[in-house]
Design an enzyme around this catalytic site. Structure first.
Site, PDB file in Angstrom:
ATOM      1  CB  THR A  19      16.701 -69.396  -7.893  1.00 35.40           C
ATOM      2  OG1 THR A  19      15.822 -68.805  -6.942  1.00 35.40           O
ATOM      3  CG2 THR A  19      16.538 -70.905  -7.889  1.00 35.40           C
ATOM      4  CG  ASP A  20      18.193 -65.783 -11.636  1.00 31.18           C
ATOM      5  OD1 ASP A  20      17.039 -66.272 -11.586  1.00 31.18           O
ATOM      6  OD2 ASP A  20      18.884 -65.805 -12.670  1.00 31.18           O
ATOM      7  CG  PHE A  21      15.186 -61.336 -10.663  1.00 33.41           C
ATOM      8  CD1 PHE A  21      14.187 -61.053 -11.578  1.00 33.41           C
ATOM      9  CD2 PHE A  21      16.507 -61.081 -11.013  1.00 33.41           C
ATOM     10  CE1 PHE A  21      14.498 -60.522 -12.819  1.00 33.41           C
ATOM     11  CE2 PHE A  21      16.819 -60.546 -12.259  1.00 33.41           C
ATOM     12  CZ  PHE A  21      15.816 -60.266 -13.160  1.00 33.41           C
TER      13      PHE A  21
END
Length: 131
Positions: A19-21
């Protein structure tokens, strides 16, 4: 060409590294998820890519449609189907699903490359026999 062939569904879970942040699956990872399902399919039918010294499978063409985001901790299912097969090309249609919702769709065409010549050749007969 043969008729469509269903493939065993492939389960996976979304981890932080996917995932991204914000906790959404990074767009490139959808391709990885679909690749894992196709690789597992080859293993399931007895094709081990690591031991095939004569050639290798490659993606010739890919179409990917994002519908809804997958998120951290999601339990996902990939449903795959072989929709076209000939001596030299194989087309998979794949859906990435969370519960009953399709999150992404892929259409992937693969071919086989002779490792000595570096050129496309027909699929090995064991692959054709099993698919």
């Amino acid at each position: 060409m043969k008729t469509p062939q269903q493939i065993n569904p492939f389960n996976l879970k979304v981890f932080v590294e996917d995932t991204d942040f914000q906790g959404f699956v990074y767009h490139a990872n959808y391709l990885k998820f679909f690749e894992r399902a196709r690789s597992q399919f080859l293993n399931d039918i007895g094709i081990l890519q690591s031991t095939d010294s004569k050639g290798f499978f490659v993606v010739k063409d890919v179409y990917l449609k994002y519908i809804k985001p997958a998120k951290l901790e999601d339990e996902l299912l990939i449903k795959s189907e072989v929709v076209k097969i000939s001596k030299a090309r194989c087309v998979f249609v794949q859906d990435l699903i969370r519960e009953d919702t399709v999150l992404a769709k892929a259409k992937v065409e693969i071919c086989y490359i002779d490792s000595r010549q570096g050129k496309p050749v027909g699929f090995p007969q064991p692959f054709l026999n099993r698919i």
